[in-house]
Write a protein that holds these residues in place. Structure first.
Motif, short mmCIF file in Angstrom:
data_model
loop_
_atom_site.label_atom_id
_atom_site.label_comp_id
_atom_site.label_asym_id
_atom_site.label_seq_id
_atom_site.Cartn_x
_atom_site.Cartn_y
_atom_site.Cartn_z
N THR C 174 11.03 1.70 0.26
CA THR C 174 10.23 1.25 1.39
C THR C 174 9.54 -0.08 1.09
O THR C 174 9.62 -1.02 1.88
CB THR C 174 9.18 2.29 1.73
OG1 THR C 174 9.81 3.55 1.91
CG2 THR C 174 8.42 1.90 2.98
N GLU C 175 8.89 -0.13 -0.03
CA GLU C 175 8.17 -1.35 -0.36
C GLU C 175 9.12 -2.53 -0.50
O GLU C 175 8.81 -3.65 -0.09
CB GLU C 175 7.39 -1.16 -1.66
CG GLU C 175 6.33 -0.06 -1.59
CD GLU C 175 5.25 -0.38 -0.58
OE1 GLU C 175 5.01 -1.56 -0.31
OE2 GLU C 175 4.66 0.57 -0.05
N PRO C 210 0.94 0.54 -4.72
CA PRO C 210 1.09 1.90 -4.19
C PRO C 210 1.80 2.83 -5.16
O PRO C 210 1.48 4.03 -5.24
CB PRO C 210 1.92 1.71 -2.92
CG PRO C 210 2.39 0.33 -2.92
CD PRO C 210 1.58 -0.46 -3.86
N SER C 280 -6.70 8.11 -9.29
CA SER C 280 -5.81 7.60 -8.24
C SER C 280 -6.61 7.12 -7.04
O SER C 280 -6.30 6.09 -6.45
CB SER C 280 -4.80 8.67 -7.84
OG SER C 280 -5.13 9.23 -6.62
N GLU C 284 -6.52 3.34 -5.74
CA GLU C 284 -6.24 3.08 -4.33
C GLU C 284 -7.27 2.12 -3.77
O GLU C 284 -6.97 1.15 -3.10
CB GLU C 284 -6.34 4.40 -3.59
CG GLU C 284 -5.39 4.56 -2.46
CD GLU C 284 -5.49 5.98 -1.94
OE1 GLU C 284 -4.56 6.74 -2.22
OE2 GLU C 284 -6.51 6.30 -1.33
N ASP C 288 -6.56 -1.72 -2.62
CA ASP C 288 -6.46 -1.91 -1.19
C ASP C 288 -7.86 -2.09 -0.62
O ASP C 288 -8.53 -1.11 -0.34
CB ASP C 288 -5.80 -0.70 -0.56
CG ASP C 288 -5.53 -0.92 0.92
OD1 ASP C 288 -6.05 -1.93 1.45
OD2 ASP C 288 -4.83 -0.13 1.52
#
Lengths: 567, 376, 293
Positions: C174-175, C210, C280, C284, C288
């Motif tokens: 996906t990335e 991610p 985590s 994250e 982000d």
């Protein structure tokens, strides 16, 4: 013209919070309600059960329902197939045999089989006679026995049962063959009530083998034949899930969690008090304990030592121990494995076993050290004085290993993961044997894999719990250690031992047999194929005031034996 | 793509997926060591008996032949006979599946409540003791092994306090089960009006459902926290407030945007619960699919293993199918699902994808979610 | 000169402390998680020193002692000291979790990026297979694999890798596609960059954040799965200390009142998985900036 501005909303944060606050209140109260409700419900249900402790126990005591909990439910109930220890306890009640053992009170307060001098008495039969050379046996059946399917007992049922056993591989086949019935010519139906067994050789154990439920649990042939097909002439498929026996009970329900049994009204030989039996499959031992403590069940056999301790102080429960099946936990050595071929290595292993440590930790002090190849001294012919391996002697073990040049040998110890004692014993063995110079790997395998490896005879060191149906020294020893025996899982092959085993098996004179047994034991200790780690009693827990517990060789609890004074 | 075409395409992939999985498992399973023959033969038997039994069970034929037979049986809904229970696997599955389903539903309910409260609270207030406890819950819920929690609950409520029934399955042992309608004892006893059984079944359900629900509530709390916080701070919400939209309208928008990710999450969690219940079932002797699976694997019960995988995979794929269809109905944009953008979408996806004991969301649903987030 | 650098050093230290304090305020998860993992690392590294009794030598005479001065966490049926075994098991379970997920991430990354570049049939085929694999309940897959290959650490790691692989493949794929859609890849190719270079310099920077966040959480889940396997009996050979099998051994003892055998390994699991979850969440947030606490 300007209209009034629309109503000014409260501050954005307030409005969002306000919405959420209401939702929050609603949600939190429902959360409290649900958690509280679960707690209350659990309690209600719990109280229900605990009252049932008085209620359930009371119900059983006064009346007609008995509950028994066991680690498992059998996967199948074909009377010839040994699929687990659960099947013994169930099929013994459903499939009666022509004869059974005589029991008397030997001083423990309940009737037991006298294993020093075992005798059988007729059960489904009226009589069992033999010729003087023990080659020809004549069985006469009772005329008042009716199966749970409504069919009267005839010799065709017996013949069909034997024929089944000869055709289908399984435990039953082994028993029947041991009894000397190896083909149809060993079976002769005379009339509806008389059947003869002309054997090829005299067999002194014939009557005792005839009480074995696998070999001689009589199947209702009339019913079975209704479900036979061309490909399945003995109704194997149907009998795997359905019962057709002449015993006191029949199967009423059969699910993966429980089995229910009801009285066979055609069984008129005793008058069993309990008309309904609930057999529960409860794999967690702690849960089984809980069930008997609350009175939900009244009988439990499989108990771990820790749990027995917990029950000792419970005066609602009686713990009954018997050793008639000579229960012992054994470690066996596969003598074909290169590392174990030298008898000195095996003797060293025996010397290094941390017996006291095992008895203390695994058995919580409730077992004793081994005395004979059987484990204990129960059976006639087993002589503890001949056993040189008493106590532990790690130094001697080390010496022997060095003498055999076996230092650093890799030894694999395999255990069945479904057995708690095997694992615990394995752990102790591993560290003790490492201490005396070996390199031990402990391997746990699932029951099915364990079974395969047992058959393939490729487990170097493994363990088996012993418990015997037929209380005869030579029966057991032949089964295990005769090189011709198909179930000789140690591949033990000693010519002298074979000679003695064959001689003892057929020797009719008891004293002479004892002599042969002694000679055999000497050979055994030299060439050591196995060692018992612990000798224990088989303990059953029964709630008061139920009485009638009897010590049977197969560890059976015959429900028909049990009764209680009405309260 | 129209919704109709999407639905048809989606439904068509369903059987193909199942066939693929089943084939994979068939071949894997037949490599397992340990022949089921030995469970039947018991402790003592001869090599001849082993050969005879193997032949009887048909295990000595070439693999492809066995596979062919398996497929043709499958078409007739015949999954073979379990070596452990000697019953048809289909029957076994029908026996055990409802028990697990009952446990799953109860756990999800508890999880929704617990996760709902804690999630919304911590979404509302970023700080403070209440939010702190919510954070603690989220953390602990995700870290606790359910089987261990079950044991602790047993210790506290059964051994020490003695107020809960022992861990012995779905019903008190001296109560006859109600007539079987759904197989879920709570439901069946209610239908039959058998109130003692109903109470007992609920009581037995309480602890295992709590053990499972407690940890499943974690992801729910996490998602709701994000959603609530996002909706508080999102542009549209602020603009809407600024423009004077009524509270109720904003709530409506918020709920509508939450449904899609929530549906996906619930789908994922249903699936997770169905498989995560394995260890809990063992602790409480629940007699459900999990226990059956473990027994089957340990006994090399080929037919049962295949049956279990088929059943659970079918259930999983079915749940996702339904979820995709529902979401497509709700939001036609999602029909053109494509891989997501970074940031927010990824965040939600990660929250959703907790594959610890179950299957993660398939690309369709994940893309659906990320697409939904992207369009905010 | 010396005075100047000393001054610089002091300023730097103050600045570091201030940075740390600020991070703690803004991103407490990261700090807390980091601290807990630090403790775990310490326990893992210095484990053998912490074990007061050998973790693999039973002592039959000390069976089932409750927690006390001699045995802080009590002993189990074989007489093992529970505390020592909890410490020893930390090494085992941590290793399994870390190794399994790292390998899954590496292989998953290669596959995911690779099929994204390849596109077409390869992409579809591999993606579908990954989905298929993920449709099977993960625990069942792991159980099957371990029973198939034998109960060794390496096989449990393989099982965990297999089970988590699809997830990483999908994430990286996906990335990568995101990056591809942004046109960087095309322009890089036009300028003649090799695929590998594109992957490293364009895709990885986007994909890693991610992926790392996912990794941290998946370590926790991998440990839960490994202990779950140990609990149902598909774990390591005894007497290897492993939290799941320790809990299994203590399960039947709970009802007879010997609660300590099952309790402490479970607490260790909660602590460990919690640490990775915190980490985590912290990662994250760090990566982000749009994410709010």
């Amino acid at each position: 013209m300007s209209q009034l501005p629309p109503k000014v909303p409260q501050s954005p944060v307030d409005s969002v919070r306000g919405m959420s606050r209401r939702r929050f209140i609603v949600l939190s109260s429902s959360a409290v309600a649900i958690t509280g409700a679960s707690g209350v419900l659990a309690a209600c249900g719990g109280d229900e059960d605990d009252d049932g402790g008085g209620g359930g126990g009371g119900q059983a005591a006064a009346g007609t329902i008995l509950g028994q909990a066991y680690p498992s439910i059998p996967g199948q109930i074909d009377p010839t197939q040994y699929s687990g220890s659960d099947i013994i306890l169930i099929n013994g009640n459903v499939y009666a045999t022509p004869v059974r053992f005589v029991t008397t009170d030997l001083g423990r307060g309940f009737p037991e089989v006298d294993i020093q001098n075992p005798e059988v008495e007729p059960w489904l039969a009226e009589s069992l006679e033999s010729s003087s050379d023990l080659k020809n046996w004549k069985l006469t059946l009772r005329d008042d026995v009716v199966s749970s399917r409504g069919n009267p007992l005839t010799t065709e049922d017996v013949r069909f049962t034997v024929e089944r056993n000869l055709a289908i591989p399984g435990n039953g086949q082994i028993i029947v063959q041991f009894a000397g019935v190896t083909s149809e010519k060993n079976v002769k139906v005379v009339d509806e009530r008389t059947i003869e067994f002309p054997l090829d050789e005299g067999n002194r154990l014939f009557p005792q083998l005839m009480q074995n439920q696998f070999g001689f649990g009589i199947v209702d042939a009339t019913e079975a034949k209704k479900h036979a097909t061309d490909k399945d002439p003995h109704a194997t498929k149907w009998l795997a899930r359905n019962d057709a026996g002449f015993g006191p009970y029949k199967v009423a329900a059969f699910t993966p969690q429980r089995m229910d049994f009801e009285l066979n009204t055609g069984y008129k030989l005793d008058k069993p008090q309990y008309k309904t039996i609930n057999w529960l499959g409860v794999p967690e031992p702690g849960s089984r304990l809980n069930l008997i403590q609350t009175g939900d069940v009244q009988v439990i056999n499989e108990l771990q030592p820790v749990q027995l301790e917990a029950l000792e102080s419970n005066d609602q429960i009686e713990l009954l121990s018997t050793n008639v099946s000579a229960p012992s936990d054994q470690v066996l050595f596969n003598v074909s494995v290169p590392e174990l071929r030298d008898p000195r290595v095996r003797q060293a292993l025996a010397w290094a076993i941390p017996r006291q440590g095992i008895i203390d930790s695994v058995y919580r002090g409730t077992a004793t050290e081994w005395k004979t190849p059987l484990g204990g001294e129960e059976y006639r012919g087993a002589d503890a004085s001949l056993n040189p391996f008493t106590g532990e002697d790690p130094d001697k073990a080390r010496e022997l290993i060095q003498a055999a040049g076996a230092e650093g040998s890799k030894i694999e110890v395999v255990f069945d993961t479904s057995s708690f004692w095997q694992k615990e014993v394995g752990v102790q063995l591993q560290s003790a044997w490492n201490e005396v110079g070996l390199d031990v790997e402990l391997v746990g395998v699932a029951p099915a894999v364990w079974g395969e490896r047992l058959g393939a005879k490729d487990m170097p060191v493994f363990m088996i719990p012993f418990g015997w149906f037929v209380p005869d020294f030579f029966y057991v020893m032949n089964l295990l250690y005769n090189s011709k025996s198909g179930v000789n899982s140690t591949t033990f092959n000693n010519a002298e031992a074979d000679r003695l085993l064959n001689a003892g098996m057929n020797e009719p004179d008891a004293d002479k047999r004892d002599q042969i047994a002694a000679d055999f034991q000497r050979v055994f200790y030299e060439d050591l194929p196995a060692v018992a780690v612990a000798v224990r009693d088989a303990t059953t827990a029964i709630r008061k005031p139920i009485t009638g517990f009897t010590g049977w060789t197969n560890g059976m609890v015959y429900w028909a034996d049990l009764s209680s004074e009405s309260s | 793509m129209s919704r109709g075409r999407f639905a048809i395409r989606r439904m068509a992939t369903f059987p193909v997926q199942i066939l693929g999985v089943v084939t994979l498992i068939f071949f894997v399973v037949h490599v397992l060591p340990g022949s089921p023959v030995f469970k039947q033969l018991g402790l003592f038997y001869t090599p001849e008996q082993v050969d005879a039994a193997t032949e009887q069970l048909g295990l000595d034929r070439p693999l492809l032949e066995q596979y062919g037979d398996f497929l043709s049986d499958l078409v007739r809904a015949d999954l073979g006979t379990s070596f452990v229970t000697s019953k048809p696997v289909t029957e076994d599955l029908l026996d055990v599946f409802p028990a697990t389903l009952e446990l799953a539903i109860a756990s999800l309910l508890i999880a929704l409540v617990l996760g709902g409260i804690f999630g919304i609270v911590s979404g509302m207030k970023a700080r403070g003791p209440v939010a702190g406890s919510a954070t603690a819950y989220r953390l602990v819920a995700g870290a606790v092994p359910e089987f261990w929690l079950g044991l602790i609950l047993v210790y506290v409520f059964v051994t020490e306090l003695g107020i809960a029934p022992g861990p012995t399955g779905q019903l008190a042992s001296d109560l006859p089960p109600p007539p079987r309608v759904t197989g879920m004892i709570v439901v069946d006893s209610a239908i039959a009006g058998d109130w003692p059984a109903f109470r007992s079944a609920l009581a037995h359900l309480a602890l295992p459902a709590l053990a499972l629900g407690f940890s499943i509530g974690g992801p729910i709390a996490r998602l709701l926290r994000i959603l609530v916080a996002d909706s508080r701070h999102s542009d549209y919400a602020q603009y809407g407030r600024m423009a004077g939209l009524r509270r109720r309208t904003l709530v409506g928008y918020g709920v509508r945007s939450a449904i899609v990710p929530l549906t996906t999450l619930l789908a994922v969690l249903t699936v997770i619960v169905m498989s995560q219940s394995v260890a809990v079932e063992i602790v409480f002797a629940w007699g459900g699919l999990g226990q059956y699976t473990v027994a089957a694997v340990q006994s090399s019960d080929y037919a049962a293993i295949q049956g279990v995988v088929l059943a659970t995979t079918t259930f999983v794929l079915f749940v996702y199918l339904v979820t995709d269809l529902i979401q497509a109905t709700l939001d036609p944009r999602l029909v053109d699902a494509r891989p997501s953008g970074p940031g927010g979408a990824g965040r939600v996806r990660r929250v959703l994808a907790r594959p610890s004991q179950g299957a993660g969301p398939p690309p369709q649903s994940a893309a659906v979610v990320s697409r939904a987030q992207e369009s905010r | 000169m010396a005075g100047l650098s000393a001054g610089h050093g002091a300023v730097r230290l103050t600045r570091m402390r201030a940075d740390l304090a600020r991070t703690a305020r803004v991103n407490p998860s990261l700090v807390a998680g980091g601290a807990m993992i630090g403790i775990l690392v310490f326990v893992a590294v210095f484990g053998p020193l912490l074990e007061r009794y050998p973790a693999d030598l039973p002592d039959g005479s000390a069976s089932l002692q409750p927690p006390g001065m001699e045995h802080w966490f009590g002993t189990d049926t074989s007489g093992f000291d529970v505390f020592s075994r909890v410490v020893a098991a930390a090494r085992v379970d941590l290793f399994i979790g870390l190794a399994g997920t790292l390998i899954a991430m590496t292989i998953g990354g290669i596959i995911g990026i690779g099929i994204a570049f390849a596109g077409g049939v390869v992409d579809t085929l591999v993606s579908r297979t990954a989905d298929l694999l993920q449709s099977i309940p993960m625990f069942v897959t792991a159980l099957l694999l371990v029973m198939l290959f034998g109960q060794r650490v390496s096989n449990i790691i393989v099982a965990i890798t297999v089970v988590y692989l699809p997830l990483y493949v999908r994430t990286f794929r996906t990335e990568t596609r995101v990056v591809m859609e942004r046109g960087f890849v095309r322009s890089a190719r036009i300028s003649g960059a090799s695929t590998r270079r594109i992957a490293i310099s364009h895709v990885l920077p986007t994909a890693m954040p991610p992926a790392l966040g996912l990794w941290a959480t998946s370590v926790g889940w991998a440990i839960l799965m490994a202990t779950g396997l140990g609990f149902v009996g598909a774990g390591l050979k005894p007497p290897t200390a492993e939290w799941g099998s320790m809990i299994s051994g203590g399960a039947s003892l709970v009802i007879t009142g010997q609660w300590w055998v099952a309790l402490f390994p479970g607490l260790a699991i909660v602590f460990t998985v919690g640490a990775f979850t915190l980490l985590s969440e912290g990662l994250e947030q760090a990566f982000d900036p749009r994410a709010r606490r």
